[in-house]
Design a protein around this motif. Structure first.
Motif, short mmCIF file in Angstrom:
data_model
loop_
_atom_site.label_atom_id
_atom_site.label_comp_id
_atom_site.label_asym_id
_atom_site.label_seq_id
_atom_site.Cartn_x
_atom_site.Cartn_y
_atom_site.Cartn_z
N GLU A 211 0.80 -1.41 -0.04
CA GLU A 211 -0.10 -0.06 0.07
C GLU A 211 0.70 1.18 -0.11
O GLU A 211 1.87 1.38 0.93
N ARG A 212 0.77 2.11 -0.96
CA ARG A 212 1.52 3.24 -1.14
C ARG A 212 2.81 3.13 -0.94
O ARG A 212 3.65 4.08 -0.16
N GLY A 213 3.37 2.40 -1.62
CA GLY A 213 4.99 2.12 -1.85
C GLY A 213 5.50 1.62 -0.39
O GLY A 213 6.57 1.80 -0.33
N ARG A 214 4.45 1.07 0.23
CA ARG A 214 5.21 0.12 1.61
C ARG A 214 4.46 -1.25 1.63
O ARG A 214 3.50 -1.58 0.98
N ILE A 215 5.36 -2.18 2.11
CA ILE A 215 5.08 -3.66 2.23
C ILE A 215 4.70 -3.87 3.71
O ILE A 215 5.38 -3.56 4.52
N ASN A 216 3.59 -4.75 3.70
CA ASN A 216 3.08 -5.15 5.14
C ASN A 216 3.53 -6.64 5.19
O ASN A 216 3.06 -7.10 4.59
N ILE A 217 4.29 -6.86 6.23
CA ILE A 217 4.87 -8.15 6.37
C ILE A 217 4.63 -8.31 8.06
O ILE A 217 5.27 -7.94 8.86
N GLY A 218 3.53 -9.19 8.66
CA GLY A 218 3.35 -9.26 9.69
C GLY A 218 3.10 -7.80 10.39
O GLY A 218 2.04 -7.10 9.88
N ASP A 219 3.62 -7.51 11.42
CA ASP A 219 3.26 -6.14 12.08
C ASP A 219 4.33 -5.04 11.63
O ASP A 219 4.54 -3.91 12.20
N GLN A 220 5.22 -5.28 10.47
CA GLN A 220 6.14 -4.47 10.00
C GLN A 220 5.51 -3.93 8.73
O GLN A 220 5.07 -4.51 7.85
N MET A 221 6.04 -2.57 8.55
CA MET A 221 5.91 -1.84 7.33
C MET A 221 7.30 -1.49 6.54
O MET A 221 7.95 -0.87 7.20
N LEU A 222 7.47 -2.18 5.64
CA LEU A 222 8.88 -1.90 4.86
C LEU A 222 8.84 -0.92 3.66
O LEU A 222 7.88 -1.14 3.17
N PRO A 223 9.85 0.06 3.56
CA PRO A 223 9.64 0.90 2.21
C PRO A 223 10.05 0.22 1.30
O PRO A 223 10.77 -0.76 1.07
N VAL A 224 9.49 0.67 -0.11
CA VAL A 224 10.03 0.08 -1.34
C VAL A 224 10.99 1.31 -2.04
O VAL A 224 10.32 2.49 -2.20
#
Length: 239
Positions: A211-224
């Protein structure tokens, strides 16, 4: 059969090994030499009647694009790089093809065949025997401070680069290792893991949403990162 005298130039020995292995499977390629030094590569082009160079772009001392300008029309070039953003620059320099790492054999063969048609017009290449792909590994051994840890690939959620070491986040916790993100990236199966940022590699299987250039893995939001965006979304679209 016409043979193309070829040269591989890349500052990464592992990348050279992979390309040399590919070249060795193609009857119309004669691998004359390899080098990690582009200046030495220029000398080899001038002295050894090289037809085709497989050339990395980002190298110290002399970049691939600078190499092309100096070499002129002495040989044809196939660029090999991990960065898609140089493609336009490559074609403006009339390269034969542009290969994005990691380079599968089938794609390498098509580029070599294109070079054969350009250098020796009217020539025909024999149909290659494509080797069966080796099965992807199911685990890695990661060296930590006190031991060597076996890590199942299916458990890895993402990997973060932290200066001189990396943090591997798994389903069972976090593992720290004194190695570079780039080194570990070369060991991971590229159909399961993708670099999405200068500091992050993610496991595609564990992505919950994007979503909006960010990746959700579990409870983490990682940038692209911008550099990795196009390749990441291409991989997602193929799944």
């Amino acid at each position: 059969m016409n043979q193309l005298r070829c040269l591989i130039i890349d500052d990464k020995p592992l990348a050279i090994d992979i390309l040399a292995d590919h070249a060795g499977k193609i009857p119309f390629l004669q691998l004359v030499g390899t080098t990690t030094n582009p200046i030495e590569g220029l000398q080899m082009v001038r002295e050894q009647n090289i037809d085709l160079v497989f050339l990395d772009i980002q190298m110290p001392e002399l970049t691939g694009l600078q190499f092309i300008k100096i070499a002129g029309k002495q040989c044809k070039i196939i660029l090999t790089t991990a960065y898609a953003e140089y493609a336009l620059d490559g074609y403006e320099h009339d390269v034969v093809d542009y290969l994005l790492k990691p380079i599968p054999f089938e794609r390498f063969y098509r580029a070599a065949e294109k070079a054969l048609h350009v250098i020796v017009p009217g020539s025909r290449a024999a149909t290659p025997v494509v080797p069966q792909a080796e099965p992807s590994p199911e685990f890695l051994f990661i060296k930590t401070e006190h031991r060597i840890q076996k890590v199942d690939l299916k458990d890895i959620r993402f990997i973060e680069g932290l200066q001189n070491y990396i943090a591997i986040t798994t389903s069972n916790g976090k593992i720290l290792s004194l190695q570079t993100l780039k080194k570990l990236e070369e060991q991971l199966p590229d159909k399961e893991f993708v670099r999405v940022h200068k500091s992050f590699i993610v496991a595609l299987r564990h992505i919950s949403s994007i979503e909006r250039g960010r990746i959700n893995i579990g409870d983490q939001m990682l940038p692209v990162g911008d550099r990795y965006r196009d390749r990441f979304y291409r991989m997602v679209e193929k799944i």
